[in-house]
Design a protein around this motif. Structure first.
Motif, PDB file in Angstrom:
ATOM      1  N   SER A 294       0.781  -1.317   0.092  1.00 23.56           N
ATOM      2  CA  SER A 294       0.061   0.048  -0.109  1.00 23.56           C
ATOM      3  C   SER A 294       0.974   1.223   0.025  1.00 23.56           C
ATOM      4  O   SER A 294       1.793   1.421   0.678  1.00 23.56           O
ATOM      5  CB  SER A 294      -0.989  -0.100   1.351  1.00 23.56           C
ATOM      6  OG  SER A 294      -1.355   1.371   1.613  1.00 23.56           O
ATOM      7  N   PHE A 296       0.318   5.483  -0.034  1.00 28.83           N
ATOM      8  CA  PHE A 296      -0.540   6.954  -0.119  1.00 28.83           C
ATOM      9  C   PHE A 296       0.204   7.942  -0.748  1.00 28.83           C
ATOM     10  O   PHE A 296       1.295   8.328  -0.009  1.00 28.83           O
ATOM     11  CB  PHE A 296      -1.345   6.958   1.077  1.00 28.83           C
ATOM     12  CG  PHE A 296      -2.278   8.245   1.053  1.00 28.83           C
ATOM     13  CD1 PHE A 296      -3.492   8.131   0.546  1.00 28.83           C
ATOM     14  CD2 PHE A 296      -1.689   9.517   1.465  1.00 28.83           C
ATOM     15  CE1 PHE A 296      -4.280   9.225   0.344  1.00 28.83           C
ATOM     16  CE2 PHE A 296      -2.834  10.565   1.141  1.00 28.83           C
ATOM     17  CZ  PHE A 296      -3.983  10.473   0.708  1.00 28.83           C
ATOM     18  N   ASP A 314      -3.838   9.569  -4.024  1.00 28.66           N
ATOM     19  CA  ASP A 314      -4.096   8.364  -4.784  1.00 28.66           C
ATOM     20  C   ASP A 314      -3.421   7.043  -3.752  1.00 28.66           C
ATOM     21  O   ASP A 314      -2.509   7.245  -3.139  1.00 28.66           O
ATOM     22  CB  ASP A 314      -2.843   8.394  -6.156  1.00 28.66           C
ATOM     23  CG  ASP A 314      -3.182   9.412  -6.907  1.00 28.66           C
ATOM     24  OD1 ASP A 314      -4.573   9.316  -7.414  1.00 28.66           O
ATOM     25  OD2 ASP A 314      -2.309  10.065  -7.542  1.00 28.66           O
ATOM     26  N   TRP A 315      -4.285   6.069  -3.925  1.00 28.68           N
ATOM     27  CA  TRP A 315      -3.881   4.964  -3.023  1.00 28.68           C
ATOM     28  C   TRP A 315      -3.632   3.805  -4.044  1.00 28.68           C
ATOM     29  O   TRP A 315      -4.490   3.342  -4.721  1.00 28.68           O
ATOM     30  CB  TRP A 315      -5.086   4.465  -2.226  1.00 28.68           C
ATOM     31  CG  TRP A 315      -5.027   3.390  -1.294  1.00 28.68           C
ATOM     32  CD1 TRP A 315      -3.603   2.856  -0.780  1.00 28.68           C
ATOM     33  CD2 TRP A 315      -5.854   2.520  -0.778  1.00 28.68           C
ATOM     34  NE1 TRP A 315      -4.034   1.909   0.040  1.00 28.68           N
ATOM     35  CE2 TRP A 315      -5.273   1.612  -0.192  1.00 28.68           C
ATOM     36  CE3 TRP A 315      -7.153   2.398  -0.767  1.00 28.68           C
ATOM     37  CZ2 TRP A 315      -5.929   0.493   0.700  1.00 28.68           C
ATOM     38  CZ3 TRP A 315      -7.999   1.582  -0.251  1.00 28.68           C
ATOM     39  CH2 TRP A 315      -7.387   0.501   0.483  1.00 28.68           C
ATOM     40  N   CYS A 334     -11.527   1.743   2.331  1.00 30.60           N
ATOM     41  CA  CYS A 334     -12.051   3.180   1.887  1.00 30.60           C
ATOM     42  C   CYS A 334     -13.287   3.564   2.933  1.00 30.60           C
ATOM     43  O   CYS A 334     -13.263   4.931   3.141  1.00 30.60           O
ATOM     44  CB  CYS A 334     -12.787   3.238   0.544  1.00 30.60           C
ATOM     45  SG  CYS A 334     -11.547   3.305  -1.023  1.00 30.60           S
ATOM     46  N   ILE A 348     -10.197  10.406  -2.417  1.00 27.16           N
ATOM     47  CA  ILE A 348      -9.265   9.149  -2.475  1.00 27.16           C
ATOM     48  C   ILE A 348      -9.224   8.052  -3.688  1.00 27.16           C
ATOM     49  O   ILE A 348     -10.666   7.803  -3.840  1.00 27.16           O
ATOM     50  CB  ILE A 348      -9.069   8.386  -1.131  1.00 27.16           C
ATOM     51  CG1 ILE A 348      -8.740   9.487  -0.092  1.00 27.16           C
ATOM     52  CG2 ILE A 348      -8.252   7.291  -1.262  1.00 27.16           C
ATOM     53  CD1 ILE A 348      -8.346   8.767   1.140  1.00 27.16           C
ATOM     54  N   PRO A 350      -8.205   4.784  -5.420  1.00 32.57           N
ATOM     55  CA  PRO A 350      -7.511   3.631  -5.583  1.00 32.57           C
ATOM     56  C   PRO A 350      -7.094   3.077  -6.620  1.00 32.57           C
ATOM     57  O   PRO A 350      -8.034   3.344  -7.728  1.00 32.57           O
ATOM     58  CB  PRO A 350      -8.432   2.598  -4.594  1.00 32.57           C
ATOM     59  CG  PRO A 350      -9.622   3.548  -4.173  1.00 32.57           C
ATOM     60  CD  PRO A 350      -9.635   4.623  -4.937  1.00 32.57           C
ATOM     61  N   LEU A 371      -4.675   0.987   4.184  1.00 33.57           N
ATOM     62  CA  LEU A 371      -4.660   2.244   3.869  1.00 33.57           C
ATOM     63  C   LEU A 371      -4.166   3.540   4.881  1.00 33.57           C
ATOM     64  O   LEU A 371      -3.410   4.138   4.710  1.00 33.57           O
ATOM     65  CB  LEU A 371      -6.072   2.686   3.320  1.00 33.57           C
ATOM     66  CG  LEU A 371      -6.512   4.086   3.074  1.00 33.57           C
ATOM     67  CD1 LEU A 371      -5.509   4.797   2.182  1.00 33.57           C
ATOM     68  CD2 LEU A 371      -7.932   4.309   2.604  1.00 33.57           C
ATOM     69  N   PHE A 375      -1.380   6.338   5.155  1.00 32.08           N
ATOM     70  CA  PHE A 375      -2.392   7.692   4.958  1.00 32.08           C
ATOM     71  C   PHE A 375      -1.814   8.354   6.271  1.00 32.08           C
ATOM     72  O   PHE A 375      -1.657   9.676   6.325  1.00 32.08           O
ATOM     73  CB  PHE A 375      -3.726   7.475   5.051  1.00 32.08           C
ATOM     74  CG  PHE A 375      -4.618   8.664   5.501  1.00 32.08           C
ATOM     75  CD1 PHE A 375      -4.172   9.663   4.433  1.00 32.08           C
ATOM     76  CD2 PHE A 375      -5.604   8.754   6.364  1.00 32.08           C
ATOM     77  CE1 PHE A 375      -5.253  11.113   4.939  1.00 32.08           C
ATOM     78  CE2 PHE A 375      -6.024  10.035   6.540  1.00 32.08           C
ATOM     79  CZ  PHE A 375      -6.082  11.058   5.670  1.00 32.08           C
TER      80      PHE A 375
END
Lengths: 766, 327
Positions: A294, A296, A314-315, A334, A348, A350, A371, A375
């Motif tokens: 992951s 971010f 952007d994820w 999310c 956001i 993904p 996430l 984040f």
């Protein structure tokens, strides 16, 4: 009424012996390796040396003639079954997509023969360029893993979560939000150490065909009925009977081991005998399940008073070589980020990307951990600018009753759950947060080369009421109770806990309540104990079944008393007139020796009750060696009502293991991006905490009743790993006054931040 | 694991004869804590036909004191070393090193001979055959060292001759500080090798028909103090990222003799001669020890990802010297 109920409780919230404890200790519990069927063969998998290649030729003739070999399969002769989401992974393929991808399957009379036969298969590969990094994988020139997923990007739809499954967080207008902010920060953080949650027992499946369309699978799984459903669709609508063994830990990874089931079933079909596929620890490490990668990259806008005005970014999610419901994790992630931060404006986006490494599949934390761990370090840059204490921020922001959020089904839900401020407050008090917190990038104490720092993290989900559960409860005339639920035991003690709920509901001794074996042929639909849903969703279905059975019992007994069911009650296997407990009749006499009472209960999804966990950590950093020691951990939560104190305690402690807290300091899979190989596929080089190094561990657990089921309880098991990694990152940052935007903080990273060693070559293992 | 013969032997002579009979296709097993993993993971292209079990040789299990110093049979377990009343004073560094190996279970099984003779932990070398095939390399006789361009966080920081694997042995570090020698027996009889020479850039000097029989430690002239430190990510279980053994003799605040050995930073245990020479005759204070720390790691040539090991080694040297000089 509430007080009466609480006072009268005999089992709920009380220490009671776990039902399977004796069997486990005495070695009587049947794990997958204990199941031995007559004529059972042993399956083994030949694995690819290349991260990306085409099989040019494959010659199995030498393997086929080895004595004891009963089946050999290659991509040329496997059934056309497909797994993954959308379905894209066959049993075997001509193309291999990671080092360790399956090339051929063998079933033989013994494991040794199967292994010997693997060596006799001659394969010529055409090596293809490989890609490991999400951003690289999306570039135009990048090697393409699947023709159906151009750009190596998976579609984000998750049909089993509904037609509008959540695929992004878009609310309001972020540009307006940034314009109204006093500070706007921008940053990137990677949580892509792809740790292995590593339950003790490696995965295993046994398959046997009872007929051409009738398959039985025994597996070490968390969700036997769900596995039946998956296999039914993936294998061409066949009939599947799915039986769970005792499961030696799962942490989400054994929800649906369809791939092992494919291998075992394909071999069993050819050999016409039962076949067992049992992974070695090495395979468990390098060819089974990792956490999602992951990253971010984005912006956060904040006002001076700490109000977040906008979040955008952007994820990037790295699923490895296939997606096994990673879309579900994107959806839930999310949703979960909205529970922890209150912002009027969101954007956001993904991107779910495939790369040439072992797959990231379902793992405890399920999207939100991935996430948030990436984040939160960006979010805290904003908190630092506005000089806001992170604890105060989380307390202010975490979802409260009446607050809304988009959940995984794409619908707007409003919380009717607990206000967790009190739990946070009491947790902070017990930890001494206000005394230890000295401001952003400020150590709590300095003693020579040892600096201490504190951090805090928060996480929760609204999945405690996800998906469907069904159950039957049968009252036998002899006063015993049998629960039919396809709930397997995967280590949490949930099978034992639901017996407590039923014993309490029917007022019978706990030892009279038992569960039918977790077999899909015996029990109704059950999604499984995932997402902390065991307590509420599974519990509710079973309690309703018990209440339904009780109603039938009372109705059938009413004529005996010349009364109505409403005037009757039951206790200890007797029915009696309310207020006249001595006027009682045994169940047997009440309904007859030749009658059982069967109740049915069903739970429908309900996303309106978020659960919650906060983790406080204190670390000590040796500034000369870069060594981090986790000194103290405190968890704070509110569970409505404790069902089983010991099981709860085990779940809280779970924050340390299973790719949780320690992903911040050392848990990682080391992927060599030159060869595509995972280098630390063993219990020494994969760093996981041993029992000799447990920090001081405290918990604050409140019980504020919440409207779920009869016992007003909410589960927290699944979420405990998730708040901790960013909390540790925060604590280390505060201890040494340096920010970090990656995990884990191994000594090289810490010393580099302190300017004490050369910059390490960036490890691109994304 | 492939099936193989398991032959119990009862004397050193019988062990050597059995190894000869198998013409190099047999391996010695004692505690088995290392070789079992090597065989299960099929790291090596050649699989032995037999394991020669020397645990059954009663005469190899001892720790004894003689006029020349202390002698340790190769089958003495790491647990026995940790607790031996004979390992006092300067020899305490060996007990400490043994005590720092792995876990109690492994120390109960693992022997000092095995700790010296164990194979490297380089994760390219150790890559299991079942996951797409073993990785061939220079140490295995064929292929490049993938660590140079790959993930070398745990590898040598003092160069290598084509192979950058580091020596995993904790006891070797202490034994080199103690000037120990290794007595090995093979088909040509018995020879004694200084610990320094026992390790080669790509392994050790044991021949296929040879086994470690004894470790010999001389008395050191001066009255010395010793310290062993091991840096790992986790307290138990782990192999060293860096280890250090230090022996220091002091007279009225002046260092008369110093031996400093670094572990897990080179193909074998490494003496820090420059730092040793620098300390001799110096009045010891914190500044001098800091300088010794710098000298101990001078000449380090870290790879792309392991310069942090140099800094940790330097710190450990200073800490160990401080412990000896001021304790």
């Amino acid at each position: 009424m509430q007080d009466e109920l609480q006072e009268a409780l005999k089992f709920i919230g009380k220490e009671t012996p776990r039902k399977d404890a004796g069997d486990i200790v005495r070695g009587k519990a049947n794990f997958i390796d204990d199941i031995k069927l007559s004529g059972m063969l042993h399956g083994r998998v030949l694995r690819s040396p290349y991260p990306h290649a085409l099989i040019e030729t494959i010659d199995v003739s030498r393997a086929e003639v080895l004595e004891g070999v009963k089946a050999v399969l290659t991509y040329e002769n496997v059934p056309n079954w497909k797994g993954g989401l959308p379905p894209h992974v066959g049993v075997l393929d001509r193309k291999v997509r990671f080092v360790g991808d399956a090339v051929a399957l063998i079933a033989a009379e013994s494991e040794e023969i199967a292994e010997e036969a693997l060596e006799l298969i001659d394969v010529h590969y055409k090596a293809l360029p490989a890609v490991y990094d999400t951003e690289e994988a999306m570039k135009e020139q990048a090697p393409q893993l699947y023709s159906e997923f151009p750009g190596n990007v998976f579609p984000l739809a998750c049909p089993w979560m509904g037609p509008d499954s959540l695929q992004e967080v878009v609310i309001g207008d972020v540009e307006e939000g940034f314009a109204e902010s006093d500070y706007v920060v921008e940053g990137t953080c990677a949580y892509d150490n792809i740790p292995n949650p590593l339950p003790i027992e490696p995965p295993g499946v046994i398959a046997n065909w009872e007929g051409p369309e009738d398959l039985t699978v025994w597996s070490s799984t968390q969700s036997p009925y769900f596995l039946k459903v998956i296999l039914h669709y993936a294998m061409g609508r066949i009939n599947v009977r799915s039986i769970a063994s005792h499961c030696g830990g799962s942490f989400g990874t054994k929800v649906a081991p369809w791939q092992l089931a494919f291998y075992a079933a394909a071999l069993a079909k050819v050999a016409r005998r039962p076949v067992r596929i049992s992974y070695s620890k090495e395979e468990h490490f390098a060819a089974y399940t990792l956490r999602l990668g992951s990253r971010f990259s984005g912006k956060v806008g904040i006002k001076k008073d700490g109000t977040i005005m906008a979040v955008a970014g952007d994820w990037l999610i790295n699923a490895g070589y296939c997606s096994d419901a990673a879309q579900g994790m994107v959806a839930v992630g999310c949703g979960e980020v909205q529970l922890m931060v209150r912002s009027p404006n969101w954007n956001i986006k993904p991107k779910l990307v495939c790369t040439n490494r072992n797959a990231s599949k379902m793992v405890r934390g399920y999207g939100g951990q991935e996430l948030e761990a990436a984040f939160i370090p960006v979010l805290t840059m904003a908190l630092e600018k506005a000089d806001i204490d992170p604890f105060d921020f989380f307390k202010q922001n975490y979802v409260k009753p009446g607050d809304g959020y988009y959940w995984r089904d794409g619908n707007w839900w409003v919380s009717r759950g607990i206000n967790y401020e009190k739990a946070m407050q009491e947790g902070a008090k017990a930890f001494g947060w206000k005394e230890k917190w000295k401001g952003w990038l400020q150590p709590t104490s300095i003693d020579g080369n040892i600096r201490t720092g504190v951090g805090v993290g928060v996480h929760g989900n609204a999945d405690v009421g996800e998906d469907v559960s069904e159950a039957y409860v049968r009252l036998d005339p002899d006063g015993t109770v049998l629960i039919y639920s396809c709930l397997s035991e995967h280590g949490t003690g949930q099978r034992s806990s639901v017996c407590k709920m039923v014993a309490e509901t029917l007022k019978v001794p706990l030892e009279r309540v038992s569960l039918a074996p977790p077999d899909s042929e015996v029990n109704p639909y059950e999604f499984g104990p995932v997402g902390s849903r065991g307590t509420y969703a599974i519990g509710a279905a079973i309690i309703r079944a018990a209440e339904d059975a009780r109603q039938k019992l009372l109705a059938l007994s009413a004529p005996y008393f010349n009364s109505t069911p409403e005037d009757l009650d039951t206790k200890d296997g007797f029915v009696f007139l309310k207020g006249e407990e001595d006027k009682k009749v045994s169940w047997k006499r009440g309904v007859g020796f030749d009658r059982t009472c069967l109740g049915y209960g069903r739970f429908e999804p309900d996303f309106s009750v978020p659960n919650f966990a906060m983790v406080f950590v204190e670390v000590a950093v040796d500034t000369e060696t870069g060594k981090i020691e986790v000194k103290r951990v405190l968890t704070a939560t509110d569970v409505g009502k404790i069902i089983d104190p010991q099981s709860l305690q085990n779940q809280l402690h779970g924050c340390l293991g299973s790719a949780g807290l320690d992903t911040a300091i050392y848990e990682e899979s080391v992927l060599d991006t030159k060869t595509g190989r995972i280098l630390n596929s063993n219990m020494i080089d994969f760093k996981w905490r041993t029992f000799l190094e447990l920090p001081v561990f405290d918990s604050v657990t409140l019980e504020t009743p919440v409207q779920t089921h009869r016992f007003q309880s909410v589960g927290v098991g699944e979420i405990m790993t998730s708040p901790a990694p960013p909390a540790v990152l925060m604590a280390v940052s505060n201890a040494i006054g340096k920010r970090f935007n990656r995990y884990p903080l191994t000594p090289d990273i810490v010393l580099e931040a302190l300017g004490k060693c050369q910059k390490t070559e960036v490890r691109s293992r994304k | 694991m492939k099936s193989l013969q398991h032959v119990n032997v009862y004397t050193v002579e019988e062990a050597v004869n059995t190894l000869r009979e198998f013409q190099g296709e047999a391996m010695v097993i004692a505690g088995g804590t290392d070789i079992t993993g090597v065989l299960k993971d099929k790291l090596l292209p050649d699989y032995p036909k037999a394991l020669v079990n020397i645990k059954t040789i009663p005469a190899l299990s001892y720790i004894k004191e003689e006029s020349s110093g202390i002698k340790i049979g190769s089958l003495a377990t790491l647990s026995e070393l940790s607790k031996s009343p004979l390992l006092q004073g300067q020899y305490k560094v060996l007990a400490k090193a043994a005590c720092n190996v792995a876990t109690p279970q492994i120390r109960n099984m693992g022997t000092i001979g095995g700790n010296l003779g164990q194979d490297t932990r380089c994760w390219y070398y150790r890559y299991p055959h079942s996951l797409g095939g073993r990785i061939m390399c220079l140490r295995k006789g064929n292929g490049p060292c993938l660590a140079v361009a790959g993930d070398n966080r745990y590898h040598s920081v003092f160069g290598g001759q084509g192979c950058f694997a580091s020596c995993p042995s904790d006891t070797a570090v202490a034994l080199l500080a103690l000037n120990a020698e290794v007595k090995v027996t093979g088909k040509w009889g018995t020879r004694t090798i200084p610990v320094q020479e026992f390790f080669h850039p790509r392994g050790n000097s044991l021949k296929k028909v040879e086994l470690i029989q004894e470790i010999q430690m001389p008395y050191l002239a001066e009255k010395t103090r010793g310290c062993f430190l091991k840096y790992t990510l986790r307290k138990p279980v782990d192999f060293a990222i860096v280890s250090v053994a230090v022996l220091v003799a002091m007279e009225e605040g002046v260092c008369s003799e110093a031996r400093i050995v670094l572990g897990a930073v080179a193909p074998g245990p490494l003496r820090a001669k420059k730092a040793e020479d620098f300390l001799k005759g110096k009045l010891i204070d914190a500044t001098v020890l800091e300088e010794a720390g710098h000298l101990a790691v001078s000449g380090a040539k870290p790879l792309s990802m392991n310069s942090y090991k140099v800094e940790i080694a330097r710190t450990l040297v200073v800490r160990a010297l401080t412990d000896c000089a001021f304790d």
